[in-house]
Design an enzyme around this catalytic site. Structure first.
Site, PDB file in Angstrom:
ATOM      1  N   LYS A 102     -18.113   4.783  34.315  1.00 14.09           N
ATOM      2  CA  LYS A 102     -18.706   4.656  34.644  1.00 14.09           C
ATOM      3  C   LYS A 102     -19.914   4.665  33.051  1.00 14.09           C
ATOM      4  O   LYS A 102     -20.790   3.615  33.881  1.00 14.09           O
ATOM      5  CB  LYS A 102     -19.419   5.792  35.211  1.00 14.09           C
ATOM      6  N   HIS A 119     -19.260  11.798  47.922  1.00 13.32           N
ATOM      7  CA  HIS A 119     -18.257  10.731  47.621  1.00 13.32           C
ATOM      8  C   HIS A 119     -16.901  11.728  48.061  1.00 13.32           C
ATOM      9  O   HIS A 119     -17.389  12.908  48.123  1.00 13.32           O
ATOM     10  CB  HIS A 119     -18.548  10.893  45.893  1.00 13.32           C
ATOM     11  N   GLN A 135     -22.794   8.566  39.133  1.00 11.03           N
ATOM     12  CA  GLN A 135     -23.393   8.047  38.755  1.00 11.03           C
ATOM     13  C   GLN A 135     -24.670   8.641  38.369  1.00 11.03           C
ATOM     14  O   GLN A 135     -24.952   7.434  37.397  1.00 11.03           O
ATOM     15  CB  GLN A 135     -24.020   7.584  40.332  1.00 11.03           C
ATOM     16  N   CYS A 138     -16.676   5.471  49.301  1.00 15.37           N
ATOM     17  CA  CYS A 138     -15.404   6.232  49.198  1.00 15.37           C
ATOM     18  C   CYS A 138     -17.089   7.406  50.055  1.00 15.37           C
ATOM     19  O   CYS A 138     -17.115   8.338  49.371  1.00 15.37           O
ATOM     20  CB  CYS A 138     -15.058   7.639  48.347  1.00 15.37           C
ATOM     21  N   ASP A 156     -22.921  16.799  40.794  1.00 17.59           N
ATOM     22  CA  ASP A 156     -21.883  15.505  40.454  1.00 17.59           C
ATOM     23  C   ASP A 156     -22.597  14.673  40.304  1.00 17.59           C
ATOM     24  O   ASP A 156     -23.354  13.481  40.644  1.00 17.59           O
ATOM     25  CB  ASP A 156     -21.244  14.669  41.787  1.00 17.59           C
TER      26      ASP A 156
HETATM   27  C1  LIG Z   1     -20.709   9.945  43.345  1.00 19.70           C
HETATM   28  C2  LIG Z   1     -19.668   9.925  42.904  1.00 19.70           C
HETATM   29  N1  LIG Z   1     -18.422  11.101  42.263  1.00 19.70           N
HETATM   30  C3  LIG Z   1     -17.307  10.973  42.746  1.00 19.70           C
HETATM   31  C4  LIG Z   1     -16.872   9.909  42.399  1.00 19.70           C
HETATM   32  C5  LIG Z   1     -15.431  10.011  41.824  1.00 19.70           C
HETATM   33  O1  LIG Z   1     -15.782   9.359  40.365  1.00 19.70           O
HETATM   34  P1  LIG Z   1     -13.589   9.179  40.327  1.00 19.70           P
HETATM   35  O2  LIG Z   1     -12.741   7.995  41.040  1.00 19.70           O
HETATM   36  O3  LIG Z   1     -13.752   8.293  38.557  1.00 19.70           O
HETATM   37  O4  LIG Z   1     -13.258   9.989  40.400  1.00 19.70           O
HETATM   38  C6  LIG Z   1     -17.930   8.808  42.281  1.00 19.70           C
HETATM   39  C7  LIG Z   1     -17.295   7.407  42.094  1.00 19.70           C
HETATM   40  O5  LIG Z   1     -17.407   6.245  42.284  1.00 19.70           O
HETATM   41  C8  LIG Z   1     -18.731   8.476  42.258  1.00 19.70           C
HETATM   42  O6  LIG Z   1     -19.676   7.866  42.606  1.00 19.70           O
END
Ligand SMILES: Cc1ncc(COP(=O)(O)O)c(C=O)c1O
Length: 413
Positions: A228, A125, A205, A368, A202
């Site tokens: 999430k 992401h 998800q 993203c 990370d």
């Molecule tokens: C795998 C992953 N990492 C990071 C993020 C970033 O999360 P946030 O937008 O809550 O900061 C997301 C958000 O969809 C994500 O799916």
């Protein structure tokens, strides 16, 4: 099929899902973007403002003490949820994005040096990519990528090939938000540690589906967002091993993160407060605690099994449609509850709008993850994602709606 999972008894907890009519039910398939909130979480926020609201850590009066206790309790609950060794290893942020930025600016800018390598995967992401680009540029380091294979998996060979003696930091997702692929983070951590690198996971998800034990994983850092897992937006978590957090400088300077402030110099508070400058999102921390209680009352393994059932069911149905291209591993067992797809000759935004007219909410776009899309030679996909409140009926409605997408646009079938 997990017959014991009584999905109906949970659906009633989600007021937003009762919208829609008998003819057109709201089928929410965008939990990978944000999960819906159960009444218990909504009530906890209301209860906080009705009974407790005061700025924590600031007042000697009882309302402020209650607010402090509620906030601290949230931290303890998060600690247990991810099995951290110490409560001060839990830093509240506003999101995963902020957690990555904290890490990049506090750890990266101070412990990455010219010639070092930062290693991420092509499926990250943007929030786990751009901060490392910034560090690499500022510090004269190299940002390297691990690439996925034809089945959209990250192989051991690729991991071993890319981790070198110059690798100082690896930051990798446990589950791809764009493809659903589950990455072998435990193995990555082992290889990275052998090479002397620290690893950030990370879990934005995976946190919603899979139990996390940061000690068992031996992760140095781990990041996730509350929203999430059915908590409010505006609360995220950075977990870090205490010895690493201790040596990192603060990221946000201001009130609450200090010990003594003089005209020219300041000494900082201990962990975790050193990293929590300014008034915090206490209502969201309390909502996060309640969301974790809710997950624990169901059992994360039951949620995982239910989502996996839905995923397999949807895969079977979609595979039979020759108008649908699926992205990600062929075997649903290698994925979390995400299906990335396109309908033949139809732009994903059109597919998403047409599905919306059937009450089906799916995401469309690059998720993203632009470098990943470029690597896969596509611009964008539609993404359906499942969670504990979804049913087989939802999948049926979704698949039936897909069958109609091309007709809406004037194709024969
Ligand atoms: C795998 C992953 N990492 C990071 C993020 C970033 O999360 P946030 O937008 O809550 O900061 C997301 C958000 O969809 C994500 O799916």
């Amino acid at each position: 099929m997990n017959k014991d999972f009584d999905v109906k008894s949970y659906i009633k907890d989600f007021p937003v899902l009762s919208q829609g009519s008998q003819e057109k039910k709201l089928v929410y398939l965008d939990s990978a973007a944000t999960a819906q909130k159960p009444q218990q979480v909504i009530n906890s926020i209301k209860g906080y403002y009705e009974k407790i609201n005061a700025n924590p850590h600031r007042g000697a009066y009882s309302l402020s003490t209650s607010s402090t206790e509620a906030y601290d309790e949230s931290r303890r609950v998060v600690k247990e949820f991810i099995n951290a060794a110490h409560v001060e290893e839990i830093i509240f942020t506003k999101s995963s994005t902020e957690a990555f930025n904290l890490l990049a600016y506090s750890y990266g800018m101070n412990y990455i040096n010219p010639g070092d390598e930062i290693l991420i995967s092509i499926a990250e992401h943007h929030s786990n990519l751009i901060p490392w680009q910034q560090v690499a540029k500022a510090k004269g380091a190299t940002l390297k990528y691990m690439y996925i294979n034809d089945n959209c998996e990250l192989t051991s060979e690729e991991v071993k090939n890319k981790i070198t003696k110059n690798t100082k930091l690896v930051s990798v997702t446990r589950m791809s938000n764009a493809l659903g692929t589950i990455f072998p983070v435990k193995e990555i951590i082992e290889y990275a540690h052998e090479a002397g690198a620290v690893v950030c996971v990370d879990a934005a998800q995976s946190i919603a589906h899979t139990a996390v034990d940061v000690q068992d994983l031996n992760a140095d850092f781990l990041v996730f967002s509350g929203h999430k897992i059915m908590a409010p937006m505006g609360i995220g978590v950075l977990y870090g091993k205490r010895e690493l957090l201790d040596k990192m400088p603060p990221f946000l300077f201001g009130g609450d993160m200090v010990e003594y402030v003089y005209e020219q110099n300041t000494s900082y508070a201990d962990l975790p407060f050193k990293f929590e400058g300014g008034t915090q999102n206490v209502e969201a921390a309390i909502g996060l605690k309640e969301a974790i209680y809710y997950i624990n009352s169901i059992g994360i393994n039951n949620i995982e099994a239910h989502v996996q059932d839905l995923l397999q069911y949807a895969h079977e149905k979609l595979k039979k449609l020759d108008i649908v291209t699926l992205y990600g591993p062929k075997e649903p067992s290698k994925k979390g509850g995400i299906i990335s797809f396109n309908v033949k000759d139809v732009h994903p935004h059109d597919t998403s709008s047409i599905l919306d007219s059937y009450g089906v909410a799916v995401r469309s776009g690059n998720h993203c993850a632009q470098p990943l899309m470029r690597y896969l030679n596509i611009n964008s996909t539609c993404r359906a994602s499942f969670y504990l409140y979804n049913t087989y009926e939802d999948v049926d409605i979704f698949v039936d709606a897909i069958k109609n997408v091309r007709r809406w646009l004037g194709y024969g079938s």
